[in-house]
Design an enzyme around this catalytic site. Structure first.
Site: not given
Ligand code: C5P
Length: 404
Positions: A213, A282, A292, A310-312, A332, A346, A350
């Site tokens: 990203n 994502d 390679k 995973p969404d941390i 953020f 969001k 979250k």
């Molecule tokens: O869903 P999005 O990526 O826009 O969300 C942004 C927020 O979620 C940020 O705080 C980012 O650090 C956190 N995030 C995360 N793990 C992910 C995607 C986003 O912790 N896989």
């Protein structure tokens, strides 16, 4: 704006080769909006001329307790009464020994002794050969100076002027400046632990390619720095970025979202605040090739498929610590439009009490930004400013929420 702006600092130099760094420090302090009054010992004048420091500070330098420029001939009293702090850099082993015993046979030590202890802090930056630093006498003196309320800065490590290598060199000018800024910062997060994620993640396709990203990590690093300045114990989990670790911050480098999640989970217990600024990818390739992937000239493109990372933040926000309020989570959102609507949605998705929105494409890689703080009761804008200034405001805002 630096916490040093508007301060008046007496910069004392005792004898040491590190005096050349003091010239830089003097210049940096002036640039930060400090008025600097230089005082030098006779030994210091062997390493650096008063002319240089007068030119850099814009003020005549004091070198003698018999200086007739003072109407009452009491330079030690007059100079110490007007100071917000006295900073001795370099502080030689001999000068520290003298401070310890209340020696006062020249202007600098006399002024340190005569300063009003409760009003004028004394900060010293030791500078010496590694054997001198390691000597039990010096270490005893350092411990006693600290016990006496004198702020002894760390020493640097590395090559020394004498040709030896080890601990004892004076910190670099910008490191001392950073420590002074921290010294004058309100300690709104004293006793708290703060975990910050920053930068992008990198998801390998093969050993030479990957997806990532856009994120410089600057906002997250600024937040880590501001939290440390505010007195917190800070751990920064950084994706691949080429930024210097803020002073006093523990840094853990990671590459993929999976690594970042593991590092966060290893460090999150015992934290009071979690700020997720990282731009986590994502998706990651479902299969990362060990070798390679070769272009064979046939025009065929590799068939990539992805799985969701995973969404941390959401994972941490669902933990017991976050749910009971022991851990305050901040997310953020980098958006391209409709910031308020997206950030509000969001925050709910979250499950965090505070979500900070910013317009991504306008700020990627830049030193400035503008933030929108969204919580359950509405939104507050932090207008366009440097990321460091915004980070200080955000940390203040978070600290106020912790005490509510
Ligand atoms: O869903 P999005 O990526 O826009 O969300 C942004 C927020 O979620 C940020 O705080 C980012 O650090 C956190 N995030 C995360 N793990 C992910 C995607 C986003 O912790 N896989």
């Amino acid at each position: 704006m630096s916490t040093l702006a508007g301060k008046h600092i007496v910069l004392g130099l005792s004898g040491g080769i590190a005096a050349f760094k003091s010239a830089e420090l003097c210049r940096a302090l002036v640039k930060a909006g400090v008025t600097v009054q230089v005082v030098m010992t006779e030994a210091a004048e062997h390493f650096m001329t008063a002319v240089t420091l007068q030119a850099l500070s814009g003020r005549p330098v004091y070198t003698s307790q018999w200086d007739p420029r003072e109407a009452n001939n009491m330079a030690h009293i007059n100079l110490s009464r007007e100071a917000d702090a006295i900073v001795v850099a370099p502080a030689s082993a001999d000068f520290m020994a003298k401070l310890l015993h209340g020696g006062a046979d020249e202007l600098l030590s006399l002024m340190c002794l005569a300063r009003p202890i409760d009003k004028v802090p004394l900060i010293v930056a030791p500078a010496m050969n590694r054997e001198m630093w390691a000597n039990p006498a010096t270490q005893r003196n350092v411990a006693q100076l600290k016990a006496d309320g004198i702020h002894v800065l760390d020493v640097g490590q590395g090559d020394q002027a004498c040709g030896e290598t080890g601990d004892g060199r004076m910190l670099e000018a910008e490191e001392i400046l950073d420590d002074l800024e921290a010294f004058f910062s309100p300690k709104v997060l004293a006793g708290k632990s703060v975990l910050v994620t920053a930068g992008p993640t990198y998801e390998a396709i093969d050993p030479v390619r990957g997806i990532t990203n856009l994120s410089s990590g600057k906002m997250g690093f600024a937040i880590a720095r501001a939290a440390r300045m505010a007195g917190a114990d800070v751990t920064l989990i950084a994706g691949p970025v080429s930024l210097e670790t803020p002073r006093g911050v523990k840094r853990v480098n990671v590459r993929s979202a999976h690594d970042m999640l593991q590092a966060v989970q290893a460090h999150v217990p015992d934290q009071g605040v979690f700020v997720a600024t990282a731009a986590v990818a994502d998706w990651r390739p479902a299969n990362s090739a060990d070798q390679k992937i070769k272009k064979d000239g046939s025009g065929q493109t590799p068939q990539l498929s992805f799985v969701e990372n995973p969404d941390i933040l959401a994972t941490v926000a669902q933990s017991a610590a976050a749910q009971t309020g022991a851990l305050f989570c901040v997310g953020f959102a980098a958006e391209s439009h409709d910031l308020l609507a997206h950030a509000t949605a969001k925050r709910l998705r979250k499950g965090v009490p505070l979500l900070v929105g910013n317009i991504g494409p306008a700020t990627f890689g830049q030193d400035d930004n503008a933030l929108l703080l969204v919580d359950a009761s509405g939104a507050r804008e932090l207008p366009y400013a440097s990321k460091q200034a915004l980070a200080v405001q955000l940390i203040d805002d978070i600290a106020a929420r912790l005490t509510r």
